[in-house]
Scaffold this motif. Structure first.
Motif, short mmCIF file in Angstrom:
data_model
loop_
_atom_site.label_atom_id
_atom_site.label_comp_id
_atom_site.label_asym_id
_atom_site.label_seq_id
_atom_site.Cartn_x
_atom_site.Cartn_y
_atom_site.Cartn_z
N HIS A 1 0.83 -1.20 0.00
CA HIS A 1 0.00 0.00 0.00
C HIS A 1 0.86 1.26 0.00
O HIS A 1 0.47 2.29 -0.57
CB HIS A 1 -0.94 -0.01 1.20
CG HIS A 1 -2.10 -0.94 1.03
ND1 HIS A 1 -2.04 -2.27 1.38
CD2 HIS A 1 -3.35 -0.74 0.51
CE1 HIS A 1 -3.19 -2.86 1.10
NE2 HIS A 1 -4.01 -1.95 0.57
N ALA B 1 -3.55 2.02 6.69
CA ALA B 1 -3.94 2.15 8.11
C ALA B 1 -4.46 0.83 8.65
O ALA B 1 -4.17 0.46 9.81
CB ALA B 1 -5.01 3.25 8.23
N ALA B 2 -5.21 0.11 7.83
CA ALA B 2 -5.74 -1.18 8.27
C ALA B 2 -4.61 -2.18 8.50
O ALA B 2 -4.63 -2.95 9.47
CB ALA B 2 -6.73 -1.72 7.24
N GLN C 1 -4.68 4.64 1.40
CA GLN C 1 -4.41 5.16 2.73
C GLN C 1 -5.13 4.33 3.79
O GLN C 1 -4.56 3.96 4.82
CB GLN C 1 -4.86 6.63 2.82
CG GLN C 1 -4.60 7.27 4.18
CD GLN C 1 -5.16 8.68 4.25
OE1 GLN C 1 -5.81 9.14 3.31
NE2 GLN C 1 -4.91 9.36 5.36
N HIS C 2 -6.38 4.02 3.52
CA HIS C 2 -7.14 3.19 4.45
C HIS C 2 -6.55 1.77 4.50
O HIS C 2 -6.51 1.15 5.58
CB HIS C 2 -8.62 3.12 4.04
CG HIS C 2 -9.39 4.36 4.39
ND1 HIS C 2 -9.58 4.78 5.70
CD2 HIS C 2 -10.05 5.26 3.61
CE1 HIS C 2 -10.30 5.89 5.71
NE2 HIS C 2 -10.60 6.21 4.44
N ILE D 1 -7.17 7.67 -1.17
CA ILE D 1 -7.95 7.38 0.05
C ILE D 1 -8.02 5.87 0.27
O ILE D 1 -7.87 5.38 1.40
CB ILE D 1 -9.36 7.99 -0.07
CG1 ILE D 1 -9.26 9.52 -0.10
CG2 ILE D 1 -10.25 7.54 1.07
CD1 ILE D 1 -10.56 10.22 -0.41
N LYS D 2 -8.25 5.14 -0.82
CA LYS D 2 -8.34 3.67 -0.70
C LYS D 2 -7.05 3.07 -0.18
O LYS D 2 -7.05 2.25 0.76
CB LYS D 2 -8.70 3.07 -2.06
CG LYS D 2 -8.81 1.54 -2.05
CD LYS D 2 -9.20 1.00 -3.40
CE LYS D 2 -8.07 1.13 -4.41
NZ LYS D 2 -8.39 0.45 -5.68
#
Length: 625
Positions: A18, A602-603, A598-599, A595-596
């Motif tokens: 990511h 973070a996940a 980034q999430h 955004i995708k």
């Protein structure tokens, strides 16, 4: 069984994948305005699952996954579309430059316009008309003189503008060759870098984009085809010949073409052979310089020399108010010094050619009279001699019309005395001089005893320019004029003798060799009537038709260039829009992906944190009882 720390590894792989995706999104966003950039995407795939075939897993069928991995960073590209753009770019480049320069030619002509050559010539004819009505008035003579100067200035201005346009195109040709060589050298250098990166197993996306951009630029300059079937040797061809072959470049060059007035020709550096350029801006520059603009200069030269020759022919026979005669109104400069037109064309110190512009027959003819003769004339053409048959039932005018409607590079007409006149036209072959009659032959008697052009019939008695003293084959009572200096539109001027004394402007023919009476305006009227007479200015029947045809031709060329260029613009716009839709960077899409990812990042971090807590319990908090 799987490792206790496998969760940490899975989370780490997700972070790496990511993170790389986020970096790629950032790379796309910052290059959204970069010319030729293709958006990139990270290709993700599941990592090889945990597989232990020697273990007994009866109660847990299936493989245990080990997370995600970034396989590669790829360009989003449609190779077929790129090929269409490359193929279309050279056509677009060709018409782009052609439209620009044809528009320049239209502005040079400025027809119809108050300050055009045609307007100046109309004023010139009107001056002679006025002189014919009042031949005794000095004001009328001065008016003719000044209008003659104005006309010559207009001709010089147009010639200079056309010549400057051709010189501009020469600069464009040499500049285009230099740019093509630079583009090919840059492409070859990129080929080497790309190959090194590919050998290491990487995708040189940005280098490939840069090469594609250079290929598109090259395609607009010259017609090319691209061959990338061999991944180790990217190739570019033009007309089946190599331009670029991996790291090898076959450069172009320009050298002076002595047969083309010193303008350059494009050659291959490796062998000096002439390069055949069939598309792109370079082909447009060459065609405009050596065909379109050259033809416009030749048309202007043709009009000028015929105009000067016809006016001078009448003016020399007429008388000025001071009793002068035999004076040319316009000054003509011969191409050769020899009165017989002899010229040393190969430069070996001996005359080997005859440069004759005009030949007038010895006999007076009636245009409506039946000739009663049969035979075949052979006259010089653009590439080969042209055979023209004549029959007993033909009138003199029929034969003249047949000559003028043929491909022969000779115009025929009857002068004011009814004598047959041949005049040379411009040469299509750049290695041959303009305004030189190259061949006249007759198997019968029309050009011999009937009109008095040739001394005898047959091939052995033919007139040919490829020998010295060719005028010896003409009838002894015929008259001829040597060829003028190249580009008469650039040097013709009003005779200084006439400028010094306007009384030398002739108005009347006189009678029986005696000076014209003060009220005799016959010569002025004859000169004024040249405006609408069928004088055969090349293939144009009159001066008015010359102006009408020349302006119509350049207008039609401009219309075609404009329409075709607009069509090519639409075609290229459609292709470029389609390319942007596929390969271009869409900021909204990239922000959504950012955004995708980034999430996702973070996940993955949260997952690692959770696994870390689990391991902390196992390692530090679990007590053995």
């Amino acid at each position: 069984m799987q490792s206790t720390f496998m969760g940490i590894e899975i989370g780490k792989r997700s972070l790496i994948a990511h993170n790389k995706s986020l970096q790629t999104v950032g790379h796309n966003i910052v290059n959204a305005s970069t010319d030729g950039y293709s958006r990139q995407r990270v290709k993700m795939s599941t990592f090889d699952p945990l597989y232990a075939p020697h273990l007994n897993r009866a109660n847990t069928p299936g493989q245990i996954g080990q997370g995600v991995v970034d396989v590669s960073v790829e360009r989003i590209k449609d190779e077929l579309l790129e090929g269409r753009i490359v193929a279309q770019s050279n056509i677009h480049g060709y018409w782009q430059e052609r439209d620009k320069y044809i528009l320049m030619l239209e502005k040079i002509y400025n027809e119809p316009g108050e300050f055009s050559v045609r307007a100046a010539m109309d004023k010139f004819w009107e001056g002679w008309q006025e002189l014919s009505l009042s031949p005794s008035e000095m004001a009328s003579r001065q008016s003719v003189l000044e209008r003659g100067k104005t006309l010559i200035d207009a001709i010089h201005t147009r010639y200079d503008a056309l010549r400057q346009t051709r010189d501009m195109l020469e600069t464009e040709v040499t500049g285009a060759v230099s740019k093509i060589n630079t583009l090919m050298a840059d492409i070859a250098e990129l080929n080497e870098k790309i190959l090194k990166v590919k050998v290491m197993g990487d995708n040189p996306n940005d280098l490939l984009d840069r090469r594609d951009l250079l290929v598109n630029d090259l395609s607009s300059m010259i017609n090319i085809t691209v061959d990338n079937r061999d991944p180790d040797e990217f190739q570019i061809h033009t007309s089946g010949l190599h331009l670029v072959q991996g790291r090898v470049v076959h450069f172009l060059d320009t050298v002076v073409d002595t047969g083309n007035e010193g303008y350059s020709k494009v050659i291959w550096q490796r062998n000096g052979e002439t390069a055949e350029i069939k598309g792109g801006k370079l082909a447009s520059f060459l065609e405009l310089r050596d065909k379109d603009v050259r033809e416009e200069i030749q048309k202007l030269d043709l009009m000028t020399i015929n105009f000067v020759d016809n006016v001078n022919y009448l003016h020399k026979k007429a008388w000025g108010s001071n009793g002068s005669t035999g004076i040319e109104f316009f000054k003509e400069y011969p191409f050769v010094i020899s009165a017989e037109g002899n010229y040393d064309r190969n430069g070996d110190g001996a005359f080997d050619s005859s440069y004759i512009f005009r030949i007038s027959g010895a006999n007076t003819l009636n245009p409506k009279e039946l000739i009663g003769l049969r035979g075949t004339m052979t006259l010089s053409g653009a590439d080969n001699n042209v055979a023209i048959d004549y029959y007993p039932t033909d009138t003199v005018q029929d034969v003249i019309d047949r000559i003028n409607n043929s491909p022969a590079k000779i115009s025929a007409t009857l002068n004011q005395e009814g004598k047959l006149v041949f005049r040379a036209m411009t040469a299509e072959d750049r290695n041959n001089p303009d305004f030189v009659i190259k061949h006249i032959e007759d198997s019968g008697e029309f050009l011999v005893g009937y009109s008095g052009i040739l001394a005898a019939s047959g091939n052995n008695a033919a007139y040919t320019w490829e020998t010295a003293n060719a005028v010896e084959s003409l009838d002894r009572n015929s008259q001829y004029a040597v060829a003028p200096l190249s580009h008469p539109a650039g040097w013709v001027e009003v005779n200084k003798v006439v400028v010094a004394d306007s009384m030398n402007v002739a108005a009347g023919f006189g009678v029986n060799g005696r000076a014209a009476n003060p009220g005799d305006g016959s010569a002025a009227l004859a000169i004024a009537s040249l405006r609408n007479q069928q004088l055969m200015v090349g293939k144009f029947t009159s001066f008015d038709q010359y102006f009408s045809s020349v302006v119509a031709d350049i207008g039609l060329k401009g219309e075609r260039a404009e329409i075709t260029f607009e069509t090519q613009n639409l075609v290229m716009k459609d292709l470029e829009d389609l390319k942007k839709a596929i390969s271009g960077v869409n900021i909204d899409e990239e922000l959504s992906n950012m955004i995708k990812f980034q999430h996702g990042y973070a996940a993955a971090a949260r997952f690692i944190s959770q696994v870390n807590e689990m391991l902390d319990i196992v390692v530090n908090r679990l007590k053995l009882s």
